[in-house]
Design an enzyme around this catalytic site. Structure first.
Site, short mmCIF file in Angstrom:
data_model
loop_
_atom_site.label_atom_id
_atom_site.label_comp_id
_atom_site.label_asym_id
_atom_site.label_seq_id
_atom_site.Cartn_x
_atom_site.Cartn_y
_atom_site.Cartn_z
N ALA A 71 0.77 -1.21 0.17
CA ALA A 71 -0.14 -0.08 0.01
C ALA A 71 0.91 1.26 0.07
O ALA A 71 1.79 1.24 0.62
CB ALA A 71 -0.84 0.01 1.22
N GLY A 73 0.69 5.86 -0.84
CA GLY A 73 -0.04 7.13 -0.56
C GLY A 73 -1.26 7.12 -1.21
O GLY A 73 -2.22 7.58 -0.56
N GLY A 75 -2.60 4.28 -3.59
CA GLY A 75 -3.17 2.90 -4.00
C GLY A 75 -2.73 1.99 -3.11
O GLY A 75 -1.74 1.77 -2.43
N ASP A 186 9.91 10.00 -10.63
CA ASP A 186 10.26 9.05 -9.42
C ASP A 186 11.19 7.94 -9.36
O ASP A 186 10.99 6.97 -8.76
CB ASP A 186 8.90 8.82 -8.79
CG ASP A 186 8.87 8.40 -7.39
OD1 ASP A 186 9.96 9.15 -6.57
OD2 ASP A 186 7.92 7.72 -6.84
#
Length: 475
Positions: A71, A73, A75, A186
């Site tokens: 898990a 931030g 999804g 990212d």
């Protein structure tokens, strides 16, 4: 997993030896030999599937959810089985409870669109998606593999040859992304998986296609973003090159190029100034890493030039041509453990379990226990995008001037796949609660009753004290 994390389970059979890959990788100082027998021969996994919670969905589209993977931030990722084929998949959905709002749906739909555009040999294949569903979801191949971040933390830094090879593969991945107008934004060790047949770049949740969005937010992990991102400037392909340089520094030294201050604001200021410390980077990699971390985005190499620099770094490390050394033994042990987990999950939930349950089924080989990993990777049909950016992927010539890092032959000795075993019986329920639930409810009621009696007792004592004080005052 992994991270994130999506991609298909890779089988682990044979050594994968091919032309130019007959050498065993050298043993790094302090490396743990993986041919030992015993419980300590394979490390524990950093990411393992967890049980579904009561609020989790059981089905999304044609996929039956069987476990939680991770898990983040925005999804949550589930391990799932495609009902028509029995194949494992990773299904991502939004964390939002109930109906997702329009902003969340738009962001999720953009992630789906980007993931579909970047299909190639170094990205995870999108199987299906439905951003318009009541609970939007995205299904990709399930990859049972560690991230470069986990490998570095648990296995230590890699040798220069391994880092140079990974740099070349990551440059090929960036070349494919940038060719279709996508900036990852990212890129970091946690977002690059390493199965035995080559890297997989994952997590396009904050990526943007330059012709789809005008987002100018500074996103990503501070230690790996480019100085211009830290200053709030637009993200460009050069930002991905900088992030790759920071990633290579971490793989080679165990830490990112900017010192960890413990203060995000101070770290952001250091990143914005380009204050990097490359003193621990090995000499063969220094030129490669320094070029990626240039303060001026225009001075950074593009992915094509980056691949050439990586090959030069590999040659400087003493691994010219195809005689590259393999990954460190500690890394290979972690990769092997994830391969084994992929086979076990396939046997438990996927096509292997279906065949084992079928009448007259012979053997228990699952999807992950087929031909050697490298043979399956070589047989994959390249996408047009991949063929355009990597001529070797088209099948008419050599795929690359150097092979993938080898896993030690002893480490990849196939083991018998475990049988599916009997599944645990579901506990009986009464009024919607299991016996454990009723015990917990009874304990809660008892605790509340005890607290009530305690409060009443304290009130009685307080009333008595007040009465005594009043009586004394009246007397």
């Amino acid at each position: 997993m992994r991270r994130h994390r999506p991609g298909g389970p890779r089988g682990a059979a044979g050594t994968g030896a091919g032309p130019g890959r007959g050498r065993m990788p050298r043993h790094d100082a302090g490396a743990v030999p993986l041919h030992r027998k015993g419980a300590d021969a394979v490390p524990d996994l950093g990411v393992t599937p967890g049980p579904l919670h009561r609020a989790d969905p059981r089905h999304l589209g044609p996929y039956r959810l069987v476990a939680r993977l991770s898990a983040g931030g925005m999804g949550r990722v589930y391990l799932a089985v495609e009902t028509s084929t029995g194949e494992l998949a990773a299904v991502k959905t939004l964390l939002a409870e109930g109906e997702a709002d329009d902003a969340d749906r738009a962001r999720f739909a953009r992630e789906v669109g980007v993931a579909r555009r970047v299909a190639g040999p170094h990205t995870v294949r999108v199987r299906a998606a439905d951003p318009a569903a009541p609970r939007p979801w995205l299904a990709t191949d399930y990859v049972s593999a560690p991230s470069l971040g986990e490998l570095t933390v648990r296995g230590g830094p890699a040798d220069s040859a391994t880092v140079a090879r990974l740099a070349a593969d990551c440059a090929a991945a960036l070349q494919a992304l940038h060719a279709v107008g996508v900036v990852h934004r990212d890129l970091k060790p946690q977002n690059v998986l390493l199965p035995a047949d080559g890297i997989q770049v994952i997590d396009f949740g904050i990526s943007h296609a330059t012709d789809l969005t005008r987002t100018r937010l500074t996103l990503g992990t501070l230690a790996y973003i480019a100085p211009e991102q830290a200053r709030g400037e637009p993200a460009t392909p050069a930002c991905d090159v900088y992030a790759l340089g920071a990633t290579l520094c971490t793989l080679a030294t165990g830490r990112p190029p900017c010192p960890d201050t413990g203060d995000p604001v101070r770290l952001l200021a250091l990143v914005a100034r380009g204050a990097v410390d490359l003193g621990a980077v090995p000499e063969p990699l220094l030129g490669l890493v320094r070029a990626c971390l240039a303060l001026d985005p225009a001075a950074r190499p593009d992915p094509v030039a980056l691949r050439a620099l990586a090959e030069e770094a590999g040659a400087a490390a003493g691994t010219a041509g195809s005689s590259w050394s393999g990954m460190p033994d500690r890394w290979a042990g972690i990769v092997l453990a994830y391969q084994r987990q992929g086979r076990e999950l396939t046997e438990r939930y996927g096509a292997g379990a279906t065949r084992a349950a079928a009448p007259g089924a012979g053997g228990s080989a699952g999807v992950g226990a087929g031909p050697p990993v490298r043979e399956k990777a070589a047989a994959r049909e390249p996408t047009p995008e991949a063929a355009a950016v990597d001529p070797g992927a088209a099948g008419d010539g050599p795929r690359a001037p150097h092979p993938q890092p080898d896993v030690p032959a002893a480490a990849l000795t196939p083991e018998p796949a475990p049988g599916p075993g009997p599944r645990p019986r579901a506990p009986r329920r009464f009024a919607g609660l299991t016996p454990r639930g009723w015990r917990a409810a009874g304990s809660l009621v008892g605790n509340c009753a005890g607290l009530s009696f305690l409060v009443l007792g304290l009130l009685a004592v307080l009333a008595t004290i007040i009465a005594i004080v009043v009586a004394l005052a009246a007397g």
